[in-house]
Design a protein around this motif. Structure first.
Motif, PDB file in Angstrom:
ATOM      1  N   ARG A 100       0.855  -1.183   0.000  1.00 29.93           N
ATOM      2  CA  ARG A 100       0.000   0.000   0.000  1.00 29.93           C
ATOM      3  C   ARG A 100       0.891   1.233   0.000  1.00 29.93           C
ATOM      4  O   ARG A 100       2.077   1.164   0.347  1.00 29.93           O
ATOM      5  CB  ARG A 100      -0.904   0.002   1.236  1.00 29.93           C
ATOM      6  N   PRO A 101       0.366   2.395  -0.387  1.00 31.54           N
ATOM      7  CA  PRO A 101       1.167   3.613  -0.329  1.00 31.54           C
ATOM      8  C   PRO A 101       1.701   3.861   1.081  1.00 31.54           C
ATOM      9  O   PRO A 101       1.034   3.549   2.079  1.00 31.54           O
ATOM     10  CB  PRO A 101       0.166   4.709  -0.727  1.00 31.54           C
ATOM     11  N   LEU A 102       2.909   4.406   1.162  1.00 34.38           N
ATOM     12  CA  LEU A 102       3.453   4.838   2.441  1.00 34.38           C
ATOM     13  C   LEU A 102       3.029   6.289   2.657  1.00 34.38           C
ATOM     14  O   LEU A 102       3.347   7.164   1.855  1.00 34.38           O
ATOM     15  CB  LEU A 102       4.981   4.746   2.456  1.00 34.38           C
ATOM     16  N   VAL A 103       2.307   6.536   3.730  1.00 33.85           N
ATOM     17  CA  VAL A 103       1.898   7.894   4.087  1.00 33.85           C
ATOM     18  C   VAL A 103       2.788   8.325   5.242  1.00 33.85           C
ATOM     19  O   VAL A 103       2.699   7.774   6.347  1.00 33.85           O
ATOM     20  CB  VAL A 103       0.407   7.947   4.483  1.00 33.85           C
ATOM     21  N   LEU A 104       3.661   9.286   4.980  1.00 31.50           N
ATOM     22  CA  LEU A 104       4.701   9.663   5.931  1.00 31.50           C
ATOM     23  C   LEU A 104       4.344  10.955   6.654  1.00 31.50           C
ATOM     24  O   LEU A 104       3.973  11.947   6.026  1.00 31.50           O
ATOM     25  CB  LEU A 104       6.039   9.831   5.215  1.00 31.50           C
ATOM     26  N   GLY A 105       4.492  10.938   7.955  1.00 33.82           N
ATOM     27  CA  GLY A 105       4.323  12.143   8.757  1.00 33.82           C
ATOM     28  C   GLY A 105       5.674  12.800   8.969  1.00 33.82           C
ATOM     29  O   GLY A 105       6.565  12.229   9.578  1.00 33.82           O
ATOM     30  N   LEU A 107      -4.108  16.862   7.201  1.00 31.68           N
ATOM     31  CA  LEU A 107      -4.599  15.840   8.109  1.00 31.68           C
ATOM     32  C   LEU A 107      -5.601  14.906   7.451  1.00 31.68           C
ATOM     33  O   LEU A 107      -5.888  13.833   7.984  1.00 31.68           O
ATOM     34  CB  LEU A 107      -5.261  16.501   9.329  1.00 31.68           C
ATOM     35  N   ASP A 108      -6.116  15.313   6.300  1.00 29.68           N
ATOM     36  CA  ASP A 108      -7.116  14.511   5.607  1.00 29.68           C
ATOM     37  C   ASP A 108      -6.743  14.426   4.130  1.00 29.68           C
ATOM     38  O   ASP A 108      -6.219  15.391   3.559  1.00 29.68           O
ATOM     39  CB  ASP A 108      -8.493  15.159   5.767  1.00 29.68           C
ATOM     40  N   PRO A 109      -6.998  13.289   3.483  1.00 31.80           N
ATOM     41  CA  PRO A 109      -6.696  13.170   2.048  1.00 31.80           C
ATOM     42  C   PRO A 109      -7.413  14.197   1.190  1.00 31.80           C
ATOM     43  O   PRO A 109      -7.005  14.471   0.056  1.00 31.80           O
ATOM     44  CB  PRO A 109      -7.180  11.749   1.712  1.00 31.80           C
ATOM     45  N   GLY A 110      -8.481  14.792   1.720  1.00 36.99           N
ATOM     46  CA  GLY A 110      -9.231  15.783   0.971  1.00 36.99           C
ATOM     47  C   GLY A 110      -8.392  16.967   0.527  1.00 36.99           C
ATOM     48  O   GLY A 110      -8.706  17.604  -0.489  1.00 36.99           O
ATOM     49  N   TYR A 111      -7.326  17.272   1.247  1.00 39.72           N
ATOM     50  CA  TYR A 111      -6.458  18.387   0.842  1.00 39.72           C
ATOM     51  C   TYR A 111      -5.797  18.087  -0.498  1.00 39.72           C
ATOM     52  O   TYR A 111      -5.775  18.929  -1.399  1.00 39.72           O
ATOM     53  CB  TYR A 111      -5.399  18.659   1.911  1.00 39.72           C
ATOM     54  N   PHE A 112      -5.250  16.900  -0.629  1.00 43.04           N
ATOM     55  CA  PHE A 112      -4.606  16.537  -1.892  1.00 43.04           C
ATOM     56  C   PHE A 112      -5.624  16.468  -3.020  1.00 43.04           C
ATOM     57  O   PHE A 112      -5.394  16.976  -4.126  1.00 43.04           O
ATOM     58  CB  PHE A 112      -3.877  15.201  -1.752  1.00 43.04           C
ATOM     59  N   ARG A 113      -6.765  15.850  -2.752  1.00 40.50           N
ATOM     60  CA  ARG A 113      -7.771  15.703  -3.804  1.00 40.50           C
ATOM     61  C   ARG A 113      -8.298  17.054  -4.273  1.00 40.50           C
ATOM     62  O   ARG A 113      -8.622  17.222  -5.459  1.00 40.50           O
ATOM     63  CB  ARG A 113      -8.920  14.824  -3.314  1.00 40.50           C
ATOM     64  N   ALA A 114      -8.391  18.013  -3.358  1.00 37.86           N
ATOM     65  CA  ALA A 114      -8.876  19.338  -3.743  1.00 37.86           C
ATOM     66  C   ALA A 114      -7.950  20.007  -4.760  1.00 37.86           C
ATOM     67  O   ALA A 114      -8.379  20.891  -5.504  1.00 37.86           O
ATOM     68  CB  ALA A 114      -9.018  20.227  -2.501  1.00 37.86           C
ATOM     69  N   MET A 115      -6.693  19.544  -4.807  1.00 38.74           N
ATOM     70  CA  MET A 115      -5.720  20.100  -5.753  1.00 38.74           C
ATOM     71  C   MET A 115      -5.451  19.159  -6.917  1.00 38.74           C
ATOM     72  O   MET A 115      -4.464  19.314  -7.645  1.00 38.74           O
ATOM     73  CB  MET A 115      -4.429  20.470  -5.015  1.00 38.74           C
ATOM     74  N   GLY A 116      -6.299  18.153  -7.068  1.00 32.39           N
ATOM     75  CA  GLY A 116      -6.190  17.270  -8.216  1.00 32.39           C
ATOM     76  C   GLY A 116      -5.221  16.122  -8.062  1.00 32.39           C
ATOM     77  O   GLY A 116      -4.879  15.458  -9.050  1.00 32.39           O
ATOM     78  N   VAL A 117      -4.780  15.835  -6.841  1.00 36.75           N
ATOM     79  CA  VAL A 117      -3.848  14.739  -6.590  1.00 36.75           C
ATOM     80  C   VAL A 117      -4.580  13.663  -5.790  1.00 36.75           C
ATOM     81  O   VAL A 117      -5.130  13.946  -4.722  1.00 36.75           O
ATOM     82  CB  VAL A 117      -2.607  15.223  -5.808  1.00 36.75           C
ATOM     83  N   ASP A 118      -4.583  12.442  -6.303  1.00 36.96           N
ATOM     84  CA  ASP A 118      -5.224  11.327  -5.604  1.00 36.96           C
ATOM     85  C   ASP A 118      -4.159  10.563  -4.821  1.00 36.96           C
ATOM     86  O   ASP A 118      -3.375   9.804  -5.400  1.00 36.96           O
ATOM     87  CB  ASP A 118      -5.911  10.396  -6.603  1.00 36.96           C
ATOM     88  N   PRO A 119      -4.105  10.730  -3.499  1.00 32.68           N
ATOM     89  CA  PRO A 119      -3.040  10.077  -2.730  1.00 32.68           C
ATOM     90  C   PRO A 119      -3.097   8.562  -2.785  1.00 32.68           C
ATOM     91  O   PRO A 119      -2.074   7.895  -2.624  1.00 32.68           O
ATOM     92  CB  PRO A 119      -3.258  10.602  -1.305  1.00 32.68           C
ATOM     93  N   ALA A 120      -4.265   7.996  -3.047  1.00 31.51           N
ATOM     94  CA  ALA A 120      -4.397   6.537  -3.093  1.00 31.51           C
ATOM     95  C   ALA A 120      -3.674   5.950  -4.293  1.00 31.51           C
ATOM     96  O   ALA A 120      -3.386   4.744  -4.314  1.00 31.51           O
ATOM     97  CB  ALA A 120      -5.866   6.147  -3.120  1.00 31.51           C
ATOM     98  N   GLN A 121      -3.362   6.774  -5.301  1.00 37.20           N
ATOM     99  CA  GLN A 121      -2.714   6.284  -6.511  1.00 37.20           C
ATOM    100  C   GLN A 121      -1.200   6.488  -6.494  1.00 37.20           C
ATOM    101  O   GLN A 121      -0.525   6.214  -7.488  1.00 37.20           O
ATOM    102  CB  GLN A 121      -3.306   6.991  -7.735  1.00 37.20           C
TER     103      GLN A 121
END
Length: 496
Positions: free
Chosen positions: A292-297, A416-430
């Motif tokens: 799965r994608p690595l989500v790094l803090g 803090l939420d994936p919605g930030y990336f998606r709002a800018m056209g980036v899908d973090p799940a991909q």
């Protein structure tokens, strides 16, 4: 009986004493009136909990204004004064029965170490001592004696990462309504400990897991009405910095509950200093491939902890390697955003980004293609933390340099939420690697997308607090070898 009315609102932000960038008005989401109530209803936010609990009891919530911003530098004086004055004007008009405040508790202004206490003092001067006033605070609040003297019941989050914002608002609201009906007379037993928790302070792990379980059991068996354990934000150079254990009884302060929890917290203080894997170790894992994608803090440059968010340490590491999967890394740089907006999508640009305030790594030159740019967008949180919360995003751009998506904004965001990336056209799940400006709060909302890992990175919000120029807050553990015997700061029953 006439319908009860609750006055709610204020200003919520978490400040970092050593961040030189002030938090101005444009950084706040500002809601008022019906829009604030309807937007909060059903959401996992403190205001959402207030609205839901009030309406379930047949009460009405009045919100003159609520300013809410992400963590950052101290809030500009005029911004705090504006929010305070709007709320106080509403208090002078009256026509309400109780006050319930959805605040953070860790805010600063250039002149105030305790703006929340100042707000409560201003409200008390208007409404007097007989009007119930309660509040919902973040677990990382800087609690002060001034706040405790004016707030009838202070409810703190019970989870870290935070998942109970809504239930915190409901606790505070039910307490105010119970006071109005004569069912509750809050009596406080409070203990302060001059210490910090540094990275090993999740409530779903030891040592805080069992401490919170014991607090919950005390409430369940009737030994206390409400218990909160506050682990202060680590980057506040203020008097009285530290932990607070608050135990409220009904008529009688639950001294034994507060003291027993505080003694355990102090005895286990060394266990609250955590360690993290290195960035290089996690990048090596990503290069080998992960299911799965690595989500790094990026804990060293955590906007969630108050940093400016323009650090380039992780960006430089991603750009330096050619063996990594596609990634996204956020950087705050208003000038770079303007350049991308001027160029437009599809154009190649060479920019120098970041490193203006976060000085661990220098500004970094990036050549890439602008794949997205805009002047505004709306973020809707997936949750579970703050599920349903809507936030306004300012000017932004995405610059793709090879496999690295550099997500540029004109203001700092914690992601803090994936919605930030998606709002800018980036899908973090991909993607294979996603970088957030958070230490661990991001883990709840990204768990459905990838494997969440906090990495040991340098910077203004690193847990290496010995590197920060603390003066006012000291002495405190672990920077100072001090002996403490936990003792009560009990207020007793009612407002003094």
């Amino acid at each position: 009986m006439a319908k009860r009315r609750i006055l709610a609102g204020g200003i919520a932000q978490e400040s970092h004493s050593f961040n030189p960038v002030p938090t101005g008005r444009s950084w706040f989401n500002i809601r008022a009136g019906r829009e604030a109530v309807e937007g909060a209803r059903g959401s996992n936010s403190v205001l959402g909990g207030i609205v839901d609990a009030a309406e379930a009891s047949g009460a009405e919530v009045i919100v003159p204004v609520l300013f809410r911003a992400q963590s950052g530098g101290p809030v500009e004086e005029a911004v705090f004064a504006d929010a305070r004055d709007i709320l106080c004007d509403a208090a002078r008009r009256g026509d309400f029965d109780a006050i319930v405040l959805p605040l953070h508790g860790g805010m600063l202004t250039p002149s105030l170490e305790d703006p929340e206490g100042a707000l409560m003092a201003a409200l008390r001067a208007i409404v007097g001592d007989d009007v119930p006033m309660t509040a919902g605070f973040d677990l990382h609040a800087h609690v002060t004696p001034e706040i405790l003297a004016r707030c009838d019941l202070l409810a703190g989050y019970l989870t870290n990462p935070h998942a109970d914002q809504g239930s915190t608002g409901r606790r505070a609201t039910r307490a105010a309504l119970d006071m109005l009906e004569g069912r509750l007379r809050p009596a406080l037993a409070a203990v302060h400990l001059p210490m910090l928790t540094l990275g090993h302070d999740r409530t779903d792990e030891e040592p805080l897991l069992s401490l919170h379980r014991r607090a919950r059991e005390a409430v369940e068996r009737g030994a206390a009405h409400d218990v909160s354990i506050f682990n202060a934000q680590q980057f506040l150079d203020v008097r009285g910095l530290g932990q607070w254990v608050l135990a409220y009884g009904n008529g009688t302060p639950p001294d034994d509950v507060a003291l027993e929890l505080a003694r355990t917290l102090w005895d286990r203080r060394r266990e609250l200093i955590g360690t993290y894997p290195s960035l290089e170790e996690q990048l090596d894992r990503a290069a080998r491939g992960t299911p799965r994608p690595l989500v790094l803090g990026d804990q060293g440059d955590r906007v969630a902890g108050g940093s400016p968010g323009d650090g380039t340490h992780v960006l430089r590491a991603l750009l330096a390697r050619g063996d990594l999967p596609a990634s996204a890394v956020p950087v705050v740089d208003a000038e770079a955003v303007r350049a991308c907006l001027a160029a437009g999508p599809g154009r190649e640009v060479t920019l120098t980004v970041g490193g203006r305030f976060s000085r661990v790594a220098p500004p970094t030159e990036v050549t890439g293609v602008v794949v997205a740019a805009g002047t505004s967008a709306e973020v809707v949180y997936d949750g579970p933390a703050d599920a349903g919360y809507r936030a306004a995003l300012g000017a932004h751009a995405v610059l793709r340099a090879g496999k690295v998506h550099v997500v540029l904004t004109d203001q700092p965001y914690s992601y803090l939420d994936p919605g930030y990336f998606r709002a800018m056209g980036v899908d973090p799940a991909q993607l294979g690697i996603v970088v957030t400006r958070s230490g661990y709060h991001f883990t709840l909302n990204y768990a459905a997308i990838g494997e969440c890992v906090t990495v040991d990175t340098p910077g203004m919000t690193s847990y290496r607090v010995a590197e920060l120029p603390f003066t006012v807050a000291r002495p405190f553990f672990p920077l100072d070898d001090i002996e403490v015997t936990p003792r009560l700061h009990a207020r007793g029953s009612g407002v003094p």
